[in-house]
Structure formats: C-alpha cells, structure tokens
Scaffold this motif. Sequence first.
Motif, PDB file in Angstrom:
ATOM      1  N   GLU A 155       0.846  -1.208  -0.032  1.00 17.53           N
ATOM      2  CA  GLU A 155      -0.122  -0.150  -0.059  1.00 17.53           C
ATOM      3  C   GLU A 155       1.000   1.204   0.015  1.00 17.53           C
ATOM      4  O   GLU A 155       1.905   1.298   0.572  1.00 17.53           O
ATOM      5  CB  GLU A 155      -0.979   0.147   1.194  1.00 17.53           C
ATOM      6  N   ALA A 156       0.273   2.307  -0.611  1.00 19.39           N
ATOM      7  CA  ALA A 156       1.114   3.514  -0.697  1.00 19.39           C
ATOM      8  C   ALA A 156      -0.027   4.697  -0.554  1.00 19.39           C
ATOM      9  O   ALA A 156      -1.081   4.515  -0.929  1.00 19.39           O
ATOM     10  CB  ALA A 156       1.838   3.717  -2.146  1.00 19.39           C
ATOM     11  N   VAL A 157       0.745   5.978  -0.013  1.00 20.62           N
ATOM     12  CA  VAL A 157      -0.324   7.168   0.050  1.00 20.62           C
ATOM     13  C   VAL A 157       0.694   8.292  -0.314  1.00 20.62           C
ATOM     14  O   VAL A 157       1.881   8.300   0.016  1.00 20.62           O
ATOM     15  CB  VAL A 157      -0.771   7.188   1.627  1.00 20.62           C
ATOM     16  N   MET A 158      -0.221   9.031  -1.307  1.00 22.99           N
ATOM     17  CA  MET A 158       0.588  10.183  -1.531  1.00 22.99           C
ATOM     18  C   MET A 158       0.429  11.463  -0.668  1.00 22.99           C
ATOM     19  O   MET A 158      -0.517  11.716  -0.044  1.00 22.99           O
ATOM     20  CB  MET A 158      -0.092  10.820  -2.925  1.00 22.99           C
TER      21      MET A 158
ATOM     22  N   HIS B 106       7.686  18.958   2.525  1.00 26.78           N
ATOM     23  CA  HIS B 106       8.020  18.367   3.776  1.00 26.78           C
ATOM     24  C   HIS B 106       9.482  18.603   4.075  1.00 26.78           C
ATOM     25  O   HIS B 106      10.197  18.156   3.346  1.00 26.78           O
ATOM     26  CB  HIS B 106       7.437  17.127   4.058  1.00 26.78           C
ATOM     27  N   GLU B 107       9.809  19.016   5.365  1.00 22.78           N
ATOM     28  CA  GLU B 107      11.068  19.372   5.776  1.00 22.78           C
ATOM     29  C   GLU B 107      11.775  17.956   6.259  1.00 22.78           C
ATOM     30  O   GLU B 107      13.024  17.580   6.304  1.00 22.78           O
ATOM     31  CB  GLU B 107      11.390  20.320   6.598  1.00 22.78           C
TER      32      GLU B 107
ATOM     33  N   GLU C  72       1.496  13.601   7.991  1.00 24.02           N
ATOM     34  CA  GLU C  72       0.380  13.873   7.026  1.00 24.02           C
ATOM     35  C   GLU C  72      -0.232  12.391   6.612  1.00 24.02           C
ATOM     36  O   GLU C  72      -1.291  12.550   6.295  1.00 24.02           O
ATOM     37  CB  GLU C  72       1.083  14.765   5.651  1.00 24.02           C
ATOM     38  N   ALA C  73       0.733  11.584   6.403  1.00 19.89           N
ATOM     39  CA  ALA C  73       0.071  10.179   5.921  1.00 19.89           C
ATOM     40  C   ALA C  73      -0.772   9.805   6.996  1.00 19.89           C
ATOM     41  O   ALA C  73      -1.836   9.263   6.663  1.00 19.89           O
ATOM     42  CB  ALA C  73       1.420   9.301   5.930  1.00 19.89           C
ATOM     43  N   LEU C  74      -0.630   9.872   8.097  1.00 22.08           N
ATOM     44  CA  LEU C  74      -1.391   9.242   9.299  1.00 22.08           C
ATOM     45  C   LEU C  74      -2.821  10.045   9.154  1.00 22.08           C
ATOM     46  O   LEU C  74      -3.855   9.238   9.374  1.00 22.08           O
ATOM     47  CB  LEU C  74      -0.764   9.530  10.625  1.00 22.08           C
ATOM     48  N   THR C  75      -2.816  11.291   9.118  1.00 19.18           N
ATOM     49  CA  THR C  75      -4.019  11.985   8.860  1.00 19.18           C
ATOM     50  C   THR C  75      -4.733  11.599   7.791  1.00 19.18           C
ATOM     51  O   THR C  75      -6.038  11.713   7.875  1.00 19.18           O
ATOM     52  CB  THR C  75      -3.696  13.551   8.948  1.00 19.18           C
ATOM     53  N   ARG C  76      -4.344  11.408   6.860  1.00 20.01           N
ATOM     54  CA  ARG C  76      -4.848  10.867   5.436  1.00 20.01           C
ATOM     55  C   ARG C  76      -5.564   9.626   5.460  1.00 20.01           C
ATOM     56  O   ARG C  76      -6.563   9.212   5.289  1.00 20.01           O
ATOM     57  CB  ARG C  76      -3.753  10.853   4.198  1.00 20.01           C
TER      58      ARG C  76
ATOM     59  N   PHE D 117       4.973  16.573  18.436  1.00 21.72           N
ATOM     60  CA  PHE D 117       6.418  16.712  17.815  1.00 21.72           C
ATOM     61  C   PHE D 117       6.389  17.451  16.666  1.00 21.72           C
ATOM     62  O   PHE D 117       7.160  18.536  16.391  1.00 21.72           O
ATOM     63  CB  PHE D 117       7.023  15.344  17.469  1.00 21.72           C
ATOM     64  N   VAL D 118       5.357  17.311  15.786  1.00 17.36           N
ATOM     65  CA  VAL D 118       5.503  18.160  14.362  1.00 17.36           C
ATOM     66  C   VAL D 118       4.952  19.437  14.478  1.00 17.36           C
ATOM     67  O   VAL D 118       4.987  20.292  13.538  1.00 17.36           O
ATOM     68  CB  VAL D 118       4.549  17.099  13.263  1.00 17.36           C
ATOM     69  N   SER D 119       4.324  19.916  15.484  1.00 16.35           N
ATOM     70  CA  SER D 119       3.985  21.235  15.999  1.00 16.35           C
ATOM     71  C   SER D 119       5.160  21.892  16.390  1.00 16.35           C
ATOM     72  O   SER D 119       4.879  23.277  16.605  1.00 16.35           O
ATOM     73  CB  SER D 119       2.766  21.032  16.720  1.00 16.35           C
ATOM     74  N   LEU D 120       6.103  21.343  16.874  1.00 18.77           N
ATOM     75  CA  LEU D 120       7.308  22.014  17.332  1.00 18.77           C
ATOM     76  C   LEU D 120       8.121  22.534  16.242  1.00 18.77           C
ATOM     77  O   LEU D 120       8.302  21.966  15.446  1.00 18.77           O
ATOM     78  CB  LEU D 120       8.058  21.417  18.558  1.00 18.77           C
ATOM     79  N   SER D 121       8.697  23.828  16.632  1.00 25.61           N
ATOM     80  CA  SER D 121       9.810  24.357  15.638  1.00 25.61           C
ATOM     81  C   SER D 121      11.127  23.671  16.160  1.00 25.61           C
ATOM     82  O   SER D 121      11.410  23.054  17.193  1.00 25.61           O
ATOM     83  CB  SER D 121       9.849  25.945  16.072  1.00 25.61           C
ATOM     84  N   PRO D 122      11.850  23.630  15.015  1.00 29.85           N
ATOM     85  CA  PRO D 122      13.252  22.956  15.534  1.00 29.85           C
ATOM     86  C   PRO D 122      13.899  23.627  16.547  1.00 29.85           C
ATOM     87  O   PRO D 122      13.888  24.797  16.556  1.00 29.85           O
ATOM     88  CB  PRO D 122      14.045  23.264  13.889  1.00 29.85           C
ATOM     89  N   SER D 123      14.497  22.697  17.127  1.00 32.82           N
ATOM     90  CA  SER D 123      14.964  23.314  18.645  1.00 32.82           C
ATOM     91  C   SER D 123      16.691  23.613  18.582  1.00 32.82           C
ATOM     92  O   SER D 123      17.319  23.144  17.398  1.00 32.82           O
ATOM     93  CB  SER D 123      15.026  22.146  19.887  1.00 32.82           C
ATOM     94  N   PRO D 124      17.147  24.452  19.527  1.00 27.53           N
ATOM     95  CA  PRO D 124      18.672  24.988  19.257  1.00 27.53           C
ATOM     96  C   PRO D 124      19.498  23.757  19.203  1.00 27.53           C
ATOM     97  O   PRO D 124      20.422  23.771  18.272  1.00 27.53           O
ATOM     98  CB  PRO D 124      18.942  25.796  20.686  1.00 27.53           C
TER      99      PRO D 124
END
Length: 242
Positions: free
Chosen positions: A64-67, A72-73, A81-85, A189-196
């Motif tokens: 199975e695949a999802v687009m 994405h960084e 994104e795949a999880l939410t889809r 985790f994905v809601s956080l900005s990259p940390s120092p």
Amino acid sequence: MSTLVLIPARMASTRLPGKPLADIAGRPMIVHVAARASESGLGRVVVATDTDIVAETVRAHGFEAVMTRSDHESGSDRIFEALTRLDPKGEVETVVNVQGDLPTIDPAIIQAALRPLGNAAVDISTLGVEITRHEEKVDPNVPKIIGSPLSAQRLRALYFTRATAPWGDGPLYHHVGLYVYRRSALERFVSLSPSPLEKRERLEQLRALEAGMRIDAEIVDTVPLGVDTAEHLERARELLSK
C-alpha cells in the motif's frame, strides 16, 4: 494498541537520487523495506511518498502507498500527513516510522522498537546498538545515545550526539533512526519548531527531548544497513543476492 507502520520515501536524495527504486536482487529497494516491515507483523504497512512512480511501483508489488505533499522538511512531517490521510478518525494509537533506505532490516528489530511503549510514561521509542569498533566511536556520522540504563536491554535517552560520549569507562551506543510514536507524541512533535540543540547537532530527535518528551531506546544486536551512497547500494545487493 492499534499500530500503523509508515515508510517515508522520496526520490530527491542528494547523495543517491532515485534510491527508493534502485534495483536490489530483482526488486526495488522500497519494496524490500515494505516486505520486511510487513514481516514484523505489527500492523498495516504503508509507504508515504510524494512521487507517483514510487507509489505505482509499491502497489504493483502488492503493498500500500499514500501520496503526500512534496514540501515536507522531514520524514516525521511526511508520516504525520500520511497518518491524518489514512486515519482521519484517530483510531491508530501507535505509529512506527521505518526509514525507506533500510532494505536489509531484520523484522525482529522493528518489533523490538515497540517494547518500550509498554511503559505509559514513554512518548517515543527507538533503537540502539552497542558500538564495538573504535572508528565508529569517534565518527560524527554515527549518532550516539547518552542514556540512563533501565535494564540490560533498555536506556532512557538523556541526549543524542555526534560526539564521542559519554566520557569514561563503559559502553557507547549507536542510535538507529527507527522511531515508534504514540499518536499524541507525534502530533506534538510535528507542531514544535526545530530546537537549538537539534539544529546544532543536526539530530531531529533532540527536539523531543528539549520539549520534555521521554524517549526510551531498546538495545538490539545489529545496525541495519542504511543505503545512502552507491557503495552502500552495492553492499545491499551483495547481502540480498545470497
């Protein structure tokens, strides 16, 4: 726990462009990874990609695949994104992120990565392997786990580094970049900005630690071969042609 295994795959690798479709013993690399993830028996396995040909190839081989989006960084953003889809109702409790360039990975160590989540205090689990070769102890391309031992097979991660650490007598552990997230932990985790420290060490998992999230590492015996270069690809072909 309801578990979803996601394999991020992108064609735009800087060191080995197009590597998900690289032929290894008659099958594309991404298909080998999907097969091994399926053999772990943890649950539904889906490749998350931004490229049509990757999705078409995966499906042609029975997986199975999802687009997902192409901007994405990180792989973590892609799997979220795949999880939410795939699971808009929020029924999946646990997400396993298996890197798409591990064609020789042992299904047993994918299973092992789930074990630390038996402790309700753990947000994210991962894998470590004791380093035995001196050159790997001093190699900045081999990330290390600094952790507090919980048992012979488990560490509570305190830090991740490219340096040779910790100092003094005792084992050093190579961090294997396979992650298992509680759904809520991945969302945070994905809601956080990259940390120092993440930006300084260039190790994404430090973002979670800096935010106060708990990561435990299961200690396993072998480091799976990551295919990042043409030399790695030839080694994978040797191993899987036997």
